[in-house]
Design an enzyme around this catalytic site. Structure first.
Site, PDB file in Angstrom:
ATOM      1  CG  ASP A  57      46.009  68.105  25.146  1.00 36.95           C
ATOM      2  OD1 ASP A  57      47.100  68.559  24.816  1.00 36.95           O
ATOM      3  OD2 ASP A  57      45.325  68.187  26.219  1.00 36.95           O
ATOM      4  CD  GLU A  72      47.917  73.496  27.269  1.00 35.74           C
ATOM      5  OE1 GLU A  72      48.215  74.450  27.659  1.00 35.74           O
ATOM      6  OE2 GLU A  72      46.800  73.293  26.831  1.00 35.74           O
TER       7      GLU A  72
END
Length: 487
Positions: free
Chosen positions: A79, A146
């Site tokens: 991400d 994350e």
């Protein structure tokens, strides 16, 4: 343009980065990039696994002659932070990143670049795909989410990985080898309030704070960057103290791990005070811009008349809110006593929302010392509870304790020196939240290290990746793979 990026060296790395950046991948919405990564692994004929939370693991056997080396885990997160300039029209849910070359840097047009951690992902993809790179057995671990909770790392179960060494490719200085990081916790204050009808004697104004640099709320928290939420609160506090300003709405900041760049407020003031209010708030705005002129030369504070809001906050709640935000710590709380120049504990007042009878204030508190993290979290809790807020703690994740006796560290330091004319790398812990601390809870025997190329302005539209540094980093990665210790 991606075609321009694809001509950069090393082409294996930049081509994979261009492929990745064509896939929308904001945190919490990684479905497309998960599929992209699974298709990539399967297309290479490699064992490819998606675990129950969405992490993707791709396993590649050792090349000829490297079978006796320890299995390594190469890890990066899929991400990216989605930030854009206020005047940039862009949909992170549907569009790929629009990149361009600016001298020795790769940038994006008005948005975050996704080099954090896309260059790490691209590195691993390139190694998995190449047939002429020497390496031991690899378990490629691509985690999700994350940036907004580390839920991928938290959800990774023990037993899925067999690697003895983990290479985390999420550091943003190419002369740094990371051996530790901060843990963090979200501190969220909420409350409801009664709304009052705006008196007919009042008129509406809109206050805008924008043009701040923003940036990473861990790595850059010590730099003195302007926090739009704190600056806006200063303006609102002064307006109330001197002119009875009343708040209707506030919308400040965006993501928990980004220093807030913008804040907007709708307020009401007595029409009879208008001229004095404008003079006072513009004087204060100029004072603030003078204070920040070195770090925030592009700061803009706009005050403009707008339609008078129908409703305003309850007066008592407004007083408590502005005082609480004024009192709440933003920035460095404590420097490490053990590691020179390392921020130990800090807080970022990341989000302030006031609308329709509800207040929400979101903070991200970080520390490499658990007790200090909770000390600051409780300080913030007490500050907001004194104003009638309910305070919730969430997203708690541990730090990563440095191991200066690490076997992979003993390999990487001399390799770096050999490749860089005897220059010694900076071995350090960082104030960002890396996934190593979390991964270590289920894989406590795994030897972990973190490194990466130069990336500046992460978590902001000024994010940029250095081309020459990527070349240096790529060479370093290939040498590390050749020199992984034997089993």
């Amino acid at each position: 343009m991606s075609s321009e990026i694809r001509q950069l060296e090393p082409k294996q790395l930049w081509n994979k980065f261009a492929d990745l950046n064509a896939v929308p991948r904001p945190s919490k919405k990684e479905e497309r990039v998960i599929k992209f990564m699974k298709d990539f692994g399967v297309g290479l004929g490699l064992e490819t696994i998606e675990d129950e939370v969405g992490n993707v693991i791709i396993k590649k056997p050792a090349t000829l002659g490297m079978e006796d080396r320890k299995t390594i885990v190469m890890q990066s997160h899929l991400d990216m932070v989605h930030q854009k300039n206020n005047d940039t029209v862009f949909d992170f849910d549907t569009q790929g990143i629009d990149m361009y070359v600016d001298g020795d840097w790769v940038r994006a047009n008005g948005t975050t670049l996704g080099a954090d951690n896309g260059l790490g992902v691209a590195t691993i993809m390139a190694i998995l795909e190449c047939t002429d790179i020497v390496h031991p057995a690899i378990e490629a671990l691509f985690t999700i989410d994350e940036e907004t909770g580390m839920t991928g790392a938290m959800g990774l179960k023990g037993g899925l990985l067999n690697g003895e060494i983990l290479l985390n490719l999420d550091t943003e200085e190419d002369d740094e080898i990371g051996v530790g990081c901060a843990g963090g916790i979200d501190v969220t204050a909420i409350r409801s309030y009664d709304q009052e009808e705006t008196p007919e004697s009042k008129i509406g104004y809109k206050i805008v704070v924008k043009g701040l640099q923003g940036g990473h709320s861990g790595m850059q928290i010590h730099e003195g960057l302007g926090n739009a939420n704190k600056i806006m609160n200063r303006l609102l506090f002064d307006g109330f103290e001197n002119f009875g300003l009343r708040i209707s709405e506030i919308d400040g900041g965006s993501l928990r791990n980004a220093v807030p760049r913008e804040s907007n407020a709708i307020v009401a003031i007595d029409a009879i005070q208008e001229e004095a209010f404008i003079l006072e708030i513009n004087d204060l705005a100029n004072d603030i811009k003078t204070e920040y002129k070195t770090m925030e030369p592009d700061m803009v504070i706009e005050v403009s008349e707008t339609e008078t809001p129908d409703q305003i906050m309850d007066l008592g709640v407004q007083e408590g809110l502005t005082r609480a935000i004024y009192a709440a710590l933003n920035g460095v709380y404590r420097m490490s006593a053990d590691i020179p120049n390392l921020v130990e504990t800090s807080n970022n007042i990341a989000r302030v929302i006031v609308k329709d009878g509800h207040v929400k204030i979101g903070c991200l508190t970080r520390s490499s010392v658990e007790t200090s993290k909770w000390d600051l979290a409780n300080m913030l809790r007490a500050t907001f509870e004194l104003t009638g807020c309910e305070v919730e703690f969430g997203g708690d994740y541990p730090g990563w304790k440095p191991n200066m006796d690490s076997d992979i560290l003993k390999v990487m330091v001399p390799l770096y020196k050999n490749l860089n004319n005897g220059e010694t790398p900076h071995v350090a812990a960082c104030h960002a939240g890396l996934e190593c601390g979390i991964l270590g809870t289920n894989y406590p025997e795994m030897d972990m290290i973190s490194f990466g190329p130069n990336i500046k302005g992460a978590h902001s539209p000024d994010e940029r990746a250095q081309i020459s540094s990527a070349q240096k980093y790529w060479t370093y990665v290939l040498e590390i793979l050749k020199n992984i210790p034997k089993k």
